[in-house]
Design an enzyme around this catalytic site. Structure first.
Site, PDB file in Angstrom:
ATOM      1  N   HIS A 307      -0.672   5.900  -2.026  1.00  0.00           N
ATOM      2  CA  HIS A 307      -1.063   5.000  -2.945  1.00  0.00           C
ATOM      3  C   HIS A 307      -0.595   4.750  -4.697  1.00  0.00           C
ATOM      4  CE1 HIS A 307      -4.134   2.492  -5.012  1.00  0.00           C
ATOM      5  NE2 HIS A 307      -3.719   1.325  -3.806  1.00  0.00           N
ATOM      6  N   ASP A 364      -5.587  -0.284   3.758  1.00  0.00           N
ATOM      7  CA  ASP A 364      -4.760  -0.943   4.876  1.00  0.00           C
ATOM      8  C   ASP A 364      -4.833  -0.628   6.077  1.00  0.00           C
ATOM      9  OD1 ASP A 364      -4.712  -3.745   3.047  1.00  0.00           O
ATOM     10  OD2 ASP A 364      -2.948  -2.860   2.185  1.00  0.00           O
TER      11      ASP A 364
HETATM   12  N1  CMC Z   1       5.536   7.286   3.597  1.00  0.00           N
HETATM   13  C1  CMC Z   1       6.322   7.990   3.620  1.00  0.00           C
HETATM   14  N2  CMC Z   1       6.716   8.579   2.081  1.00  0.00           N
HETATM   15  C2  CMC Z   1       6.044   7.849   1.081  1.00  0.00           C
HETATM   16  C3  CMC Z   1       5.392   6.887   1.047  1.00  0.00           C
HETATM   17  C4  CMC Z   1       4.997   6.584   2.833  1.00  0.00           C
HETATM   18  N3  CMC Z   1       4.230   5.093   3.455  1.00  0.00           N
HETATM   19  N4  CMC Z   1       4.328   6.452   0.287  1.00  0.00           N
HETATM   20  C5  CMC Z   1       5.227   7.104  -1.274  1.00  0.00           C
HETATM   21  N5  CMC Z   1       5.906   7.712   0.331  1.00  0.00           N
HETATM   22  C6  CMC Z   1       6.762   9.187  -0.286  1.00  0.00           C
HETATM   23  C7  CMC Z   1       8.104   8.420  -2.202  1.00  0.00           C
HETATM   24  O1  CMC Z   1       9.227   8.498  -0.978  1.00  0.00           O
HETATM   25  C8  CMC Z   1       8.049   9.453  -2.820  1.00  0.00           C
HETATM   26  O2  CMC Z   1       9.226  11.334  -2.480  1.00  0.00           O
HETATM   27  P1  CMC Z   1       9.672  11.705  -3.393  1.00  0.00           P
HETATM   28  O3  CMC Z   1       9.190  11.454  -4.050  1.00  0.00           O
HETATM   29  O4  CMC Z   1      10.288  12.991  -2.754  1.00  0.00           O
HETATM   30  O5  CMC Z   1      10.531  10.554  -3.953  1.00  0.00           O
HETATM   31  C9  CMC Z   1       7.217   9.399  -3.059  1.00  0.00           C
HETATM   32  O6  CMC Z   1       5.781   9.833  -1.694  1.00  0.00           O
HETATM   33  C10 CMC Z   1       5.825   9.347  -4.149  1.00  0.00           C
HETATM   34  O7  CMC Z   1       5.713   7.291  -3.656  1.00  0.00           O
HETATM   35  P2  CMC Z   1       6.696   6.504  -4.798  1.00  0.00           P
HETATM   36  O8  CMC Z   1       7.010   5.099  -3.833  1.00  0.00           O
HETATM   37  O9  CMC Z   1       6.884   6.777  -6.143  1.00  0.00           O
HETATM   38  O10 CMC Z   1       4.978   5.940  -4.944  1.00  0.00           O
HETATM   39  P3  CMC Z   1       4.849   4.497  -5.865  1.00  0.00           P
HETATM   40  O11 CMC Z   1       3.342   4.889  -6.705  1.00  0.00           O
HETATM   41  O12 CMC Z   1       5.453   3.274  -6.268  1.00  0.00           O
HETATM   42  O13 CMC Z   1       4.073   4.051  -4.766  1.00  0.00           O
HETATM   43  C11 CMC Z   1       3.027   2.773  -2.050  1.00  0.00           C
HETATM   44  C12 CMC Z   1       2.980   3.328  -3.640  1.00  0.00           C
HETATM   45  C13 CMC Z   1       2.405   1.955  -2.295  1.00  0.00           C
HETATM   46  C14 CMC Z   1       4.143   0.950  -2.450  1.00  0.00           C
HETATM   47  C15 CMC Z   1       3.739   3.463  -1.372  1.00  0.00           C
HETATM   48  O14 CMC Z   1       2.632   5.035  -1.686  1.00  0.00           O
HETATM   49  C16 CMC Z   1       3.837   3.307   0.204  1.00  0.00           C
HETATM   50  O15 CMC Z   1       4.976   2.172   0.180  1.00  0.00           O
HETATM   51  N6  CMC Z   1       3.479   3.170   0.677  1.00  0.00           N
HETATM   52  C17 CMC Z   1       3.390   2.195   2.039  1.00  0.00           C
HETATM   53  C18 CMC Z   1       2.283   1.149   1.433  1.00  0.00           C
HETATM   54  C19 CMC Z   1       1.598   0.338   1.853  1.00  0.00           C
HETATM   55  O16 CMC Z   1       0.556   0.844   2.860  1.00  0.00           O
HETATM   56  N7  CMC Z   1       0.995   0.129   1.026  1.00  0.00           N
HETATM   57  C20 CMC Z   1      -0.618  -1.346   0.188  1.00  0.00           C
HETATM   58  C21 CMC Z   1      -1.407  -0.211  -0.212  1.00  0.00           C
HETATM   59  S1  CMC Z   1      -2.854  -0.116  -0.920  1.00  0.00           S
HETATM   60  C22 CMC Z   1      -3.020  -1.332  -0.812  1.00  0.00           C
HETATM   61  C23 CMC Z   1      -3.257  -2.250  -1.580  1.00  0.00           C
HETATM   62  O17 CMC Z   1      -3.972  -2.084  -2.967  1.00  0.00           O
HETATM   63  O18 CMC Z   1      -2.224  -2.959  -2.000  1.00  0.00           O
END
Ligand code: CMC
Length: 428
Positions: A307, A364
């Protein structure tokens, strides 16, 4: 004396005001920095940028705190009705019994959608995604209520748009469901509660009596409350930015529905179940999927994990996980997806990759399992999220207008070609 931040650029010091929130959150107000220095700030994906001040929802991602208008999510989810929480989010205070009754009655008076809207459904392909239909239907509502076009028109017209949206979204969501299963639409039955009426329109049939199951109604009520607002998330920010051009409420909420649809936001609830079913069909082994999620060359991510703001736990996920166990037991459902979800959580929570990045199950991760147990088709899950998030979108939109926020228009750092002369076609 109010706090100031100092920034040094090209040997000059610029002083920037510090804004402090009621929970002692601090922000450096950079809005005048470019005018003074020529510099803008760059923050892809707004990871560290506040777009507004807001008095609706407080969350502390490190401590796992979420409060609507000061009230902890745990207390609201346990004790309140969704319409009570809707009133709270929109108006800022919990309603008295008289106020709540008047609010519910007003909503009951507007649950019908215009008969002409039924005809839209005939034009969609059978496999149309429910979120695509829902976003179009909500935008189309603005064409039925032209007085909604000007958000500043009158307080009464504005209030009526809010009531219409809250009243008609469950009716439209149920129509979207009925369309996917090719069953006849059900008209609302207004002696039922808000959640029960949605259940009746979704699962009721003209040929049968239908009694909403109180176990399902209570679980749905809780889920809707847990989704009701989440401050400046992708869809709420979309609603605010669309509304900041003075687009009407229906158009703005429709844009929010589109933003919610994506699998990184609300669409994750559908993606989680699809992922769990894929793992199950693949034999149920987790190592392969954990390795894929960690592999930066592989686009696979553990859906329902991670998140932007929660880095220790998502308080909504804690409540949902418990509700999930309860409802599956009460409904007598034995879903292998739940067992896989629990194992996956266990493995990921003990894995250094997930631990070091603060990746935990989000709201989720378990909500889809509950929806599935209720008999809601997977593609409808994000529609359920939209039903819950509506009060938040409306409150964020209204606050943006009430605060007189300017049109949302970020800047950029240009990285393209510098100026060059046009070359005529025959010389290229
Ligand atoms: N699986 C594997 N690796 C992950 C995941 C995941 N679900 N989420 C984040 N990471 C890794 C990402 O690759 C990055 O690694 P590194 O630092 O080595 O590059 C690190 O963790 C930080 O992630 P980020 O993508 O920079 O974080 P963000 O804040 O931009 O993205 C997120 C947040 C929710 C989009 C992401 O965690 C994700 O894609 N999760 C899966 C989709 C999901 O479950 N979304 C629902 C969110 S909650 C409902 C809502 O309120 O919308």
């Amino acid at each position: 004396m109010s706090e100031i931040a100092k920034i040094e650029l090209d040997g000059k010091i610029f002083e920037l005001p510090v804004v402090t929130g009621t929970e002692n959150e601090k922000a450096i107000d950079i809005s005048k920095l470019r005018g003074q220095s020529g510099y803008i700030t760059l923050d892809r994906g707004f990871k560290n940028t506040g777009s507004c001040t807001s008095a609706i929802t407080f969350l502390d991602g490190e401590k796992g705190i979420l409060r609507y208008r000061g009230y902890p999510i745990e207390q609201l989810a346990e004790n309140a009705s969704f319409l009570e929480v809707t009133y709270l989010i929109l108006r800022g205070e919990l309603p008295t019994p008289v106020q709540l009754k008047a609010f519910e009655e007003r909503i009951d008076n507007h649950t019908l959608v215009h008969e002409d809207m039924k005809r839209f459904f005939e034009a969609y392909p059978a496999k149309a995604h429910p979120m695509g239909i829902l976003a179009s239907m909500i935008c189309s509502m603005s064409t039925f209520y032209p007085e909604s076009q000007d958000p500043n028109r009158s307080k009464e017209a504005f209030e009526l748009s809010i009531i219409r949206l809250i009243a008609k979204l469950p009716t439209l969501a149920a129509m979207v469901y009925k369309n996917t299963v090719r069953h006849p639409f059900m008209y609302p039955k207004n002696d039922l509660g808000y959640v029960e009426n949605f259940m009746y329109m979704t699962w009721g049939m003209p040929t049968e009596d239908y009694e909403p199951d109180p176990v399902v109604a209570s679980a749905l009520n809780k889920l809707l409350i847990l989704h009701a607002d989440h401050e400046q998330n992708c869809s709420a920010s979309t609603v605010r930015i669309v509304g900041s051009s003075q687009a009407n409420l229906y158009a703005s909420v429709s844009a929010g529905i589109s933003a919610l649809w994506g699998p990184l936001h609300g669409g994750a609830n559908q993606a989680v179940i699809e992922m769990l079913e894929m793992i199950q069909a693949d034999g149920g082994g987790l190592d392969k999927w954990i390795a894929k999620a960690k592999d930066k060359e592989d686009p696979f991510r553990l859906m329902g994990f991670g998140h932007r703001v929660y880095k220790n736990f998502d308080p909504r996920a804690t409540i949902i996980k418990k509700a999930c166990d309860d409802i599956l037991e009460k409904l007598g459902v034995n879903d292998p997806s739940l067992a896989i979800a629990k194992q996956l959580e266990e493995v990921a929570l003990n894995d250094e990759y997930f631990k070091s990045r603060g990746l935990y199950p989000n709201v989720d991760f378990y909500s889809g399992i509950i929806y599935k147990a209720m008999g809601i088709p997977t593609e409808m899950f994000t529609v359920m999220f939209a039903l819950g998030r509506l009060p938040g979108w409306i409150a964020q939109w209204k606050e943006m207008l009430d605060n007189g926020d300017p049109i949302g228009r970020p800047r950029q750092v240009y990285t393209g070609e510098t100026v060059r002369d046009f070359v005529p076609l025959d010389k290229r």
